[in-house]
Design an enzyme around this catalytic site. Structure first.
Site: not given
Length: 601
Positions: A148, A302, A304, A306-307, A401, A415
């Site tokens: 991540s 980010d 990878d 996912d954020r 989150e 996410k």
């Protein structure tokens, strides 16, 4: 023979990777037993996030041997616990980090050697594509090799169960036990993937289906093509650029402006100290591009993907970077408005957030009449909670989150930074048509539902007994606490504490007569407090917990009230009392950093 020497000998017996073997041999030749103890003294733990750590030789690190053993344990566990696992297969993907492709292939080879179908995604994929593919292919499980937003020295092994959600208990413990039971590495040969009929490539198909599902979330396609908003996007040296490019096209937007220096995947992350959009300064380069191009918004994923994070340029040229909670509120209202326009009953709508996230979503749900559920930190819990609500008859189109993770729609219960990017682009496009910005919309929400402000940070403590002493004292604050009813502080910063939930010992003051919490227990220390001033309605929510991977006591503090001034004045007082009275920092403080983080001796 010492336990360290036995661990070293066992490593040298099992490891067939010449590079990592040489690392150990060189340390032995130098007599660097301190370093050997760090690497060999304990084994990296398999938990609910799978594995994550520094890429080096040793039982406590990420390397070929650890990946093979993890894959053997996972394979055996899945075959034992998932019906038709061999034919349903496993989905495997990887990012661009050092060793990611090799470890994906080692994982695939282990499953193929055990007669399991493998859907090995070829090339770099973003993490959300793996759970998406698990769901679409009805696979028995999924693995993605990624760390991540961790530093470049790290990599990880993230596991999804057959429900396409990250694993939770009891599977984490079951897989960990299975790894120990399947300890001896059986296969190092990835060449079997070239000829085995069990290794299948569905990458292109799954990627296209992902884009189709993502485009289904669009609500303003008619506005997107004519939008005059300029976006700058950074993929933070990660894998997201091609995914966001395609999504922008599918949503009808004009192309965004990329940050060229950060556009291509680069495992060295040369322009950022930490490849995390949340880190201070991480968006500076993107803001420079946006200033030069007179763009209104910066978008960021980010590594990878996912954020997601975003920033807005103010009229005076300064920038506001939205917090994860602020984005969560903006997204929630957008999802709520879309749901309302569908004509569906609000009684069937539910949203989910982690317990350390803002209570603003809880306040919105109470005011609007839909179901809100909080859960433990992490999308493994958010995703499973969403599925539980679906089984109860609810629709769950959104969950989040505070650590800039957002879930949209029904296809991915995890996410997804690409989905969040597109939802934000559409949100500000619609707001522009109404003469608003994301910032002005947020202020409207504060006027409607109350003002919410967070202040999250941590204390550093390298001594576990000191951490235990701090939490023991909090549970018997006045010296009168007796099991099963502990005694916690009754006030903080002149606010009365009205509820305490301790997810370590299993106590919740707001749930008599059993006083048992509805949330599952935490593996570390985790205590939550709610306090209020009945005179002016000011409230706080404060969660204190230990980190599972770092020597930290983290705190998540949020204040709420009628206006920013009262809440802004309250939060520093709470932090000061938390540090000096509850944590007793003055008894063991070494120094205070400029950020206000306190380090213990």
């Amino acid at each position: 023979m010492s336990s360290l020497q036995r661990a070293i000998d066992e490593w040298l017996r099992l490891d067939k990777n010449e590079t990592t073997r040489r690392e150990v041999e060189d340390l032995l030749a130098k007599g660097d037993y301190a370093e050997l103890e760090k690497r060999m003294g304990s084994r990296i733990e398999f938990g609910t996030a799978g594995l994550r750590g520094r890429m080096e030789a040793g039982w406590a690190r990420m390397n070929d041997l650890i990946v093979i053993q993890a894959s053997q344990g996972l394979c055996a566990y899945v075959l034992q616990n998932v019906p038709d696992a061999a034919t349903r297969g496993i989905v495997i993907g990887h990012d661009h980090r050092h060793n990611s492709e090799r470890w994906a292939k080692l994982t695939a080879a282990t499953f193929v050697a055990n007669g399991v179908h493998v859907y090995l995604h070829l090339g770099l994929v973003h993490t959300p594509l793996v759970p998406f593919s698990v769901r679409r292919l009805r696979a028995a499980c999924g693995v993605v090799i990624t760390a991540s937003h961790n530093p470049k020295q790290d990599n990880g092994y993230k596991v999804y169960w057959e429900n396409a959600v990250q694993i939770i208990g009891p599977h984490d413990k079951g897989i960990a036990a299975s790894i120990k039971a399947n300890f001896e590495p059986q296969n190092w040969d990835v060449s079997i993937l070239n000829t085995s009929p069990l290794c299948l490539d569905r990458t292109s198909e799954m990627t296209q289906e992902y884009y189709t599902a993502l485009a289904f979330l669009s609500h303003t396609r008619s506005l997107n093509a004519s939008s005059s908003i300029k976006f700058v996007n950074t993929s933070m040296h990660g894998v997201s650029h091609v995914f966001v490019c395609k999504a922008f096209h599918d949503f009808g937007f004009q192309s965004f402006l990329p940050v060229l220096e950060q556009m291509q995947p680069d495992p060295e992350f040369p322009t950022v100290k930490f490849p995390n959009p949340e880190e201070k300064g991480a968006l500076d380069l993107a803001m420079e591009v946006a200033n030069r191009e007179k763009a209104s918004y910066v978008l960021a994923q980010d590594p990878d993907a996912d954020r997601f994070s975003a920033a807005e340029r103010r009229p005076d040229g300064s920038w506001v970077t939205f917090t994860g909670d602020q984005l969560g509120a903006l997204f929630a209202i957008s999802v709520l408005d879309s749901y309302k326009s569908s004509g569906k009953p609000l009684s069937k709508l539910a949203m989910v957030a982690s317990t350390v996230s803002s209570k603003m979503l809880e306040a919105i749900a109470a005011a609007e009449g839909f179901r809100f559920v909080e859960c433990l930190t992490g999308f493994k819990f958010i995703g499973n909670t969403a599925l539980d609500l679906v089984h109860q008859g609810f629709e769950v189109p959104f969950g989040y989150e505070e650590a800039i993770g957002y879930m949209f729609g029904e296809e991915i219960r995890d996410k997804d930074g690409v989905a969040a990017t597109m939802m934000f682009a559409e949100l500000v496009t619609r707001l522009r048509e109404e003469g608003k910005t994301a910032s002005s919309n947020l202020q409207e929400l504060y006027q409607r539902y109350g003002y919410f402000q967070t202040s999250n940070s941590y204390f550093v403590c390298n001594d576990p007994p000191t951490i235990d002493r701090i939490f023991t004292r909090l549970r018997n604050y006045d010296g009168k606490g007796l099991p099963p009813k502990p005694s916690y502080p009754s006030s903080i910063a002149d606010l009365t504490i009205i509820a305490v939930r301790d997810l370590t010992i299993g106590y919740d003051s707001s749930n008599p007569p059993t006083y048992k919490p509805t949330l599952p227990l935490s593996s570390g220390h985790m205590v939550q407090f709610r306090a209020e001033n009945p005179n002016d309605g000011t409230k706080i929510s404060l969660t204190i917990r230990t980190s599972g991977t770092e020597p930290k006591i983290k705190y998540y503090l949020e204040g709420s009230g009628k206006d920013a001034a009262s809440v802004g004045a309250l939060l520093p007082r709470v932090v000061a009392e938390l540090a000096e009275e509850w944590m007793e920092a003055s008894k063991s403080i070494r120094y205070m950093e400029g950020s206000g983080r306190i380090r213990y001796r």
